[in-house]
Design a protein around this motif. Structure first.
Motif, mmCIF file in Angstrom:
data_model
loop_
_atom_site.group_PDB
_atom_site.id
_atom_site.type_symbol
_atom_site.label_atom_id
_atom_site.label_comp_id
_atom_site.label_asym_id
_atom_site.label_seq_id
_atom_site.Cartn_x
_atom_site.Cartn_y
_atom_site.Cartn_z
ATOM 1 N N GLN B 28 -9.792 -41.579 3.621
ATOM 2 C CA GLN B 28 -10.563 -42.266 2.571
ATOM 3 C C GLN B 28 -10.681 -43.753 2.917
ATOM 4 O O GLN B 28 -9.729 -44.385 3.356
ATOM 5 N N GLY B 29 -11.871 -44.278 2.732
ATOM 6 C CA GLY B 29 -12.106 -45.700 3.009
ATOM 7 C C GLY B 29 -12.421 -45.984 4.461
ATOM 8 O O GLY B 29 -12.691 -47.127 4.827
ATOM 9 N N GLU B 30 -12.427 -44.962 5.276
ATOM 10 C CA GLU B 30 -12.670 -45.151 6.706
ATOM 11 C C GLU B 30 -14.173 -45.215 6.989
ATOM 12 O O GLU B 30 -14.979 -44.625 6.271
ATOM 13 N N PHE B 31 -14.529 -45.918 8.043
ATOM 14 C CA PHE B 31 -15.907 -45.962 8.555
ATOM 15 C C PHE B 31 -15.861 -45.184 9.865
ATOM 16 O O PHE B 31 -15.289 -45.648 10.842
ATOM 17 N N TYR B 32 -16.401 -43.997 9.859
ATOM 18 C CA TYR B 32 -16.163 -43.032 10.943
ATOM 19 C C TYR B 32 -17.481 -42.673 11.618
ATOM 20 O O TYR B 32 -18.487 -42.421 10.953
ATOM 21 N N GLY B 33 -17.463 -42.648 12.928
ATOM 22 C CA GLY B 33 -18.664 -42.299 13.689
ATOM 23 C C GLY B 33 -18.577 -40.901 14.261
ATOM 24 O O GLY B 33 -17.493 -40.394 14.544
ATOM 25 N N LEU B 170 -25.436 -53.247 4.142
ATOM 26 C CA LEU B 170 -25.256 -52.423 2.934
ATOM 27 C C LEU B 170 -24.078 -51.461 3.098
ATOM 28 O O LEU B 170 -23.247 -51.301 2.201
ATOM 29 N N LEU B 171 -24.035 -50.830 4.273
ATOM 30 C CA LEU B 171 -22.930 -49.891 4.517
ATOM 31 C C LEU B 171 -21.588 -50.613 4.480
ATOM 32 O O LEU B 171 -20.609 -50.097 3.926
ATOM 33 N N ALA B 172 -21.558 -51.818 5.049
ATOM 34 C CA ALA B 172 -20.308 -52.593 5.057
ATOM 35 C C ALA B 172 -19.889 -52.932 3.619
ATOM 36 O O ALA B 172 -18.696 -52.874 3.285
ATOM 37 N N GLU B 173 -20.855 -53.246 2.770
ATOM 38 C CA GLU B 173 -20.540 -53.548 1.364
ATOM 39 C C GLU B 173 -19.964 -52.315 0.665
ATOM 40 O O GLU B 173 -18.987 -52.417 -0.075
ATOM 41 N N THR B 180 -16.057 -44.208 1.693
ATOM 42 C CA THR B 180 -15.884 -43.686 3.049
ATOM 43 C C THR B 180 -17.271 -43.483 3.653
ATOM 44 O O THR B 180 -18.187 -43.068 2.943
ATOM 45 N N VAL B 181 -17.392 -43.797 4.935
ATOM 46 C CA VAL B 181 -18.693 -43.621 5.589
ATOM 47 C C VAL B 181 -18.513 -42.731 6.820
ATOM 48 O O VAL B 181 -17.654 -42.998 7.664
ATOM 49 N N LEU B 182 -19.297 -41.674 6.894
ATOM 50 C CA LEU B 182 -19.345 -40.828 8.096
ATOM 51 C C LEU B 182 -20.765 -40.901 8.629
ATOM 52 O O LEU B 182 -21.722 -40.540 7.941
ATOM 53 N N GLN B 192 -19.793 -48.590 17.732
ATOM 54 C CA GLN B 192 -18.634 -49.392 18.160
ATOM 55 C C GLN B 192 -18.459 -50.620 17.266
ATOM 56 O O GLN B 192 -17.338 -51.017 16.954
ATOM 57 N N ARG B 193 -19.573 -51.200 16.854
ATOM 58 C CA ARG B 193 -19.511 -52.430 16.050
ATOM 59 C C ARG B 193 -19.012 -52.139 14.625
ATOM 60 O O ARG B 193 -18.281 -52.926 14.057
ATOM 61 N N CYS B 194 -19.408 -51.017 14.058
ATOM 62 C CA CYS B 194 -19.159 -50.788 12.620
ATOM 63 C C CYS B 194 -17.994 -49.843 12.321
ATOM 64 O O CYS B 194 -17.388 -49.954 11.258
ATOM 65 N N CYS B 195 -17.721 -48.928 13.224
ATOM 66 C CA CYS B 195 -16.778 -47.854 12.868
ATOM 67 C C CYS B 195 -15.334 -48.212 13.209
ATOM 68 O O CYS B 195 -15.071 -48.998 14.124
ATOM 69 N N HIS B 196 -14.426 -47.611 12.462
ATOM 70 C CA HIS B 196 -13.004 -47.718 12.797
ATOM 71 C C HIS B 196 -12.654 -46.711 13.885
ATOM 72 O O HIS B 196 -11.925 -47.021 14.821
#
Lengths: 261, 238
Positions: B28-33, B170-173, B180-182, B192-196
């Motif tokens: 939860q809360g992760e930015f995942y690619g 927007l996604l970063a906000e 959580t973002v997938l 690479q720039r946005c995801c954990h």
């Protein structure tokens, strides 16, 4: 949520429904309104219809008194309303469930919390509303024309005819709705089925050897020639109605289990 | 609780393969690619997760639920399909209202704000929209109800660089407020720039899970790692 989906489905269908209903109901009403002009020629009309050879039986004219208002109404309004409504009901129903996949909107729609169950229910409700509204307006138009054409129209019999045609339309809609869960379905399949059923009824009336075909087409029990002499032939109608209900149930089951394309 | 949990997920259509024995979790809360070549199974995995496809084997749980059995969970998710299509004849505003209605919410203010940021005219008819503008409409639909989880399948294809930048802002906000973002994408720079973290799929299987900070610390790019992994796993040429 269900109401949102129903409203959406009705809005999508409204233009085609309006054109079809206005044209069909208007044409049927115009034919009924011709009765005062036709009444004086009833003897000629009766002779003309009786002298069409095999086609007299094919269209059920051998069982109708075309010289009476009810017989005239059954032939003219009956053919237009029953066939016109059947074509629309079948066409709209056969594209109901597969339409979203064909248009590529299913993935977006089904990713909302409505779920397949509500989408299914909404489409069925919207379809039923279209069919019943078509029949209500067709009846209103024909009844208006009948009230103007004859001083004392046989309202009970007319209501019975229109109720039977509405049931015919619901039967076809249910059958095609079930089929619409299949990927190969679409409005063309519905139109083809409705036209095919109408043709089967003509053949069943034409050829004594093909009488058994009456059990394969709803037009056999819902034609004015079958309805007016003695009311609906339920033993003839019920197997088809049950089959349509079964097809709708199986289609719904398939739709709930299938993957999006 | 993990926002997304795939456990031994397999999806096949007869002999055709979608994904095979895929196991991965997104916290939860992760930015995942989610990355991989065409046909690697990214969209199949996302669709199965949302209940649009039935798993052949294994499980796919989103926010602790099976979306197929419990579609109500989709109300907490915003989804953008790779090829988003709408009904011709509808206006942008009508589509947004319809989508909000399906979520049982009034999102008019959020929709207006998002359309303004992405430069989308709410009065336009859907059939007149370009690919990029259709994508923007899909993005606004996915974001307007402020979901807990965003699942976006190739969201940037068709977007110009300015809108792409606004989109990632927007996604970063949303991610900063806890969503959580997938994200599935072919643009490895964006990932690479946005995801954990990012999962790499190859031929329907999980090839690797990469930590973006670790990759950066090692002075590597995701593209280099992607090419290396893909070459190592490719069938030998004959």
């Amino acid at each position: 949520m269900l109401l949102t989906l129903v409203r959406h489905a009705l809005r999508r269908a409204a233009p085609a429904w309006a054109v079809w209903t206005v044209c069909t109901a208007g044409l049927a009403a115009a034919c009924v309104a011709l009765w005062p002009q036709m009444e004086s020629q009833t003897a000629d009309l009766g002779a003309a219809f009786a002298g069409m050879g095999a086609f007299t039986a094919a269209f059920g004219l051998d069982r109708l008194d075309i010289g009476s208002f009810l017989g005239f109404y059954g032939v003219e309004a009956g053919n237009i309303v029953s066939l016109g409504g059947a074509l629309y009901a079948a066409m709209a129903a056969a594209g109901a469930l597969c339409g979203e996949e064909r248009a590529g909107t299913a993935e977006w729609l089904l990713a909302h919390p409505a779920g397949r169950g509500r989408v299914l229910a909404a489409k069925a409700l919207a379809l039923a509303a279209q069919v019943l509204a078509f029949d209500a307006l067709a009846f209103a138009a024909c009844a208006g024309a009948a009230a103007a054409a004859v001083p004392a129209a046989p309202w009970g019999r007319l209501c019975g005819l229109h109720a039977a045609w509405a049931l015919l339309h619901i039967q076809l809609a249910a059958l095609c709705f079930g089929l619409s869960a299949l990927r190969a379905a679409g409005p063309a399949l519905g139109l083809g089925l409705a036209a095919g059923f109408y043709f089967l009824a003509l053949v069943a009336n034409l050829a004594p050897a093909a009488r058994w075909l009456r059990f394969c087409t709803p037009f056999a029990w819902a034609g004015a020639g079958a309805l007016l002499p003695s009311g609906p032939d339920w033993p003839l109608a019920l197997p088809g109605l049950a089959f349509a209900a079964l097809a709708a149930a199986l289609g719904c089951r398939h739709y709930r289990r299938k993957d999006i394309v | 609780m993990d926002a997304i949990a795939l456990q031994g997920l397999t999806k096949t259509w007869g002999a055709a393969r979608g994904v095979t024995d895929l196991t991965l979790t997104v916290r939860q809360g992760e930015f995942y690619g989610l990355i991989g070549p065409n046909g690697a199974g990214k969209s199949t995995a996302l669709r199965t997760l949302l209940g649009l496809l039935r798993p052949t084997a294994g499980t796919a749980r989103v926010l602790g639920r099976d979306a197929r059995a419990d579609p109500a969970v989709l109300g907490r998710i915003g989804y953008l399909p790779a090829e988003v299509r709408f009904w011709p004849g509808m206006r942008v505003g009508q589509v947004l209202k319809f989508s909000a209605g399906l979520h049982g919410k009034n999102c008019a203010a959020a929709a207006r704000a998002l359309c303004a940021r992405l430069g989308l005219d709410m009065r336009k008819k859907v059939e007149t929209l370009s690919l990029g503008n259709r994508k923007k409409l899909g993005i606004v639909c996915a974001l307007q109800h402020t979901p807990e989880l965003l699942i976006l399948d190739e969201p940037t294809s068709g977007l110009d660089p300015l809108i792409r930048r606004e989109f990632f802002a927007l996604l970063a906000e949303h991610n900063a407020r806890g969503a959580t973002v997938l994200l599935s994408s072919h643009d490895l720079g964006d990932v690479q720039r946005c995801c954990h973290r990012a999962a790499m799929l190859r031929q329907g299987r999980l090839a690797a899970v990469l930590e973006m900070p670790a990759l950066a610390a090692a002075g590597q790019t995701l593209e280099e790692e992607f090419l290396r992994t893909y070459r190592e796993g490719a069938a030998p040429c004959c």
